[in-house]
Design a protein around this motif. Structure first.
Motif, PDB file in Angstrom:
ATOM      1  N   GLY A  54      11.466 -15.802  34.229  1.00 65.57           N
ATOM      2  CA  GLY A  54      11.986 -16.805  35.147  1.00 65.57           C
ATOM      3  C   GLY A  54      11.745 -18.241  34.716  1.00 65.57           C
ATOM      4  O   GLY A  54      11.241 -18.504  33.625  1.00 65.57           O
ATOM      5  N   GLU A  75       9.867 -12.160  38.074  1.00 68.82           N
ATOM      6  CA  GLU A  75      10.403 -13.150  37.121  1.00 68.82           C
ATOM      7  C   GLU A  75       9.270 -13.953  36.488  1.00 68.82           C
ATOM      8  O   GLU A  75       9.479 -15.080  36.030  1.00 68.82           O
ATOM      9  N   CYS A  86      16.563 -17.838  37.014  1.00 68.98           N
ATOM     10  CA  CYS A  86      15.989 -16.498  37.146  1.00 68.98           C
ATOM     11  C   CYS A  86      16.880 -15.542  36.355  1.00 68.98           C
ATOM     12  O   CYS A  86      18.106 -15.663  36.381  1.00 68.98           O
TER      13      CYS A  86
END
Ligand SMILES: Cc1ncc(COP(=O)(O)O)c(C=O)c1O
Length: 418
Positions: free
Chosen positions: A232, A228, A240
């Motif tokens: 993310g 991620e 995420c």
């Protein structure tokens, strides 16, 4: 000579040549703008490749840096500091995982993930399970430049000059469930995924592929690692990107925007996986120091306090809708995709994509092209609709001028989805 020319001359003499830079010297940032040496303001839709999520001059970040820099910057991992546990509490909460290892970059976060996965498989073997040491990664993946991470990175050009890279990596065709099933076996210790591939062209995993990967991994004790690093920390509108799928990984990796521009990576995993490491097995001098931890804590708190995830969704949806409308006028845009403020417009020509980046830069708008034909937009989370409008108007102008210059290069018809 201008300052830019001075710097260009000095760098060409002194730096190892790893980057072909655009001829711009940025000296300052304010909000969603970068400012060059002559005071020109550039609208930034790259954010330092996804790093500067809160834009430039964010007070929460500046205050955290100022405060921690006059208190304690580093004291080594031989001792406790009063910032790491607080950050770990936040990182585990936003990822839904249990434990964290802090490092200094994305690639380093991936190295820890790979080592955890191999060590975890070793524990399972000791416990009598049949499980090997092989990694499955995806075609078009990008996981970093150090030896382990680059071995999991698909494009030959990143690996070939450094051969032999780490052995035990095999690539699965993107979103091809049959290929995944064919390549998965008890030899595999982990499947490495990006829920939305970044450098690979902003390509989301299909629900079916992700679910099948989870199912196959569960059948043997292999791990799902979701990188991620780019998607993310809220960029897609959830902390995420895997949270859009309702599927939990065993390990995830964070970096880029984590500490607001201060280098930091994090490898986050379940308690089950964390038992694979014991003291002394892995470490890094700078990782989890009080400065980076204090700033990362301020970043997460700011995103929550300002409700930025909802803002990312709202502005991201507007951005995609405007790009889709633009695609109706310009057949050179063959696809619009992405989530939140991780958005792509795929063009029908690599030459045009390259030209579009330089033409936008001339108009003082910073965008990027990845995977040859994909214009990628990773603006700061504080981007507003008005900034989207400015960007769309400039793209419209660039494509219109290009079409006028080369009418024969235009073809009709494009496939658009959200
Ligand atoms: C998905 C992904 N993983 C890993 C990395 C490597 O991160 P770093 O450049 O911080 O080592 C990147 C960087 O672009 C990335 O986008």
């Amino acid at each position: 000579m201008s300052k830019l020319q001075d710097v260009q001359a000095a760098e060409s003499r002194l730096l190892i040549h790893t980057y072909d830079r655009y001829p711009v010297l940025f000296v300052k940032g304010e909000g969603v703008h970068l400012i060059d040496e002559d005071g020109n303001r550039y609208l930034d839709l790259l954010s330092g490749i996804g790093v500067n999520a809160l834009g430039y001059g964010n007070k929460a970040i500046e205050e955290a840096i100022a405060k921690q820099s006059t208190t304690l910057i580093n004291a080594s991992n031989y001792y406790f500091n009063d910032k790491a546990a607080g950050l770990a509490e936040r990182v585990t909460r936003i990822t839904g995982l249990d434990r964290v290892f802090f490092s200094n970059s994305g690639t380093e976060a991936m190295e820890a993930a790979l080592k955890l996965a191999r060590a975890h498989a070793g524990i399972l073997r000791e416990e009598g399970r049949e499980i090997g040491t092989k990694f499955l990664a995806l075609e078009q993946s990008f996981h970093g430049r150090t030896f382990g991470a680059v071995s999991a990175t698909y494009k030959e050009k990143y690996r070939a000059p450094f051969a032999p890279v780490v052995s035990g990596f095999e690539f699965v065709k993107f979103n091809d469930v049959d290929d995944l099933r064919a390549k998965f076996s008890t030899e595999v210790c982990a499947i490495l995924l990006e829920a939305i591939q970044g450098e690979g062209g902003v390509r989301p995993l299909s629900q079916e592929f992700f679910a099948e990967a989870r199912k196959l991994a569960d059948s043997t004790g292999a791990l799902i690692v979701v990188d991620e690093i780019q998607a993310g920390m809220g960029r897609t509108g959830k902390w995420c990107a895997y949270q859009h799928y309702g599927i939990q990984p065993d390990i995830t990796t964070l970096a880029k925007p984590l500490a607001g521009g201060i280098p930091m990576g994090a490898t986050v995993c379940t308690n089950e996986v964390a038992r694979a490491f014991h003291a002394g097995m892995h470490g890094t001098t700078f990782g989890g120091g009080p400065l980076a931890c204090a700033v990362a804590t301020a970043v997460i708190d700011f995103i929550e306090k300002e409700n930025l995830l909802a803002h990312v969704v709202e502005v991201g949806d507007y951005f995609q809708a405007q790009l889709t409308k633009l695609a109706e006028r310009h057949a050179c845009i063959v696809d619009v995709r992405g989530k939140g403020l991780m958005i792509a417009a795929e063009l029908n020509s690599a030459a045009l994509a390259k030209l579009a980046v330089t033409e936008m830069l001339k108009r003082h708008i910073v965008i990027n092209c990845t995977s040859d034909t994909v214009l990628r937009f990773l603006p700061p989370f504080v981007f507003e609709r008005a900034h989207v409008d400015t960007t769309i108007a400039a793209l419209d102008e660039v494509f219109t001028e290009f079409a006028a210059a080369q009418p024969a290069a235009q073809s009709v018809g494009g496939h658009i989805h959200g």
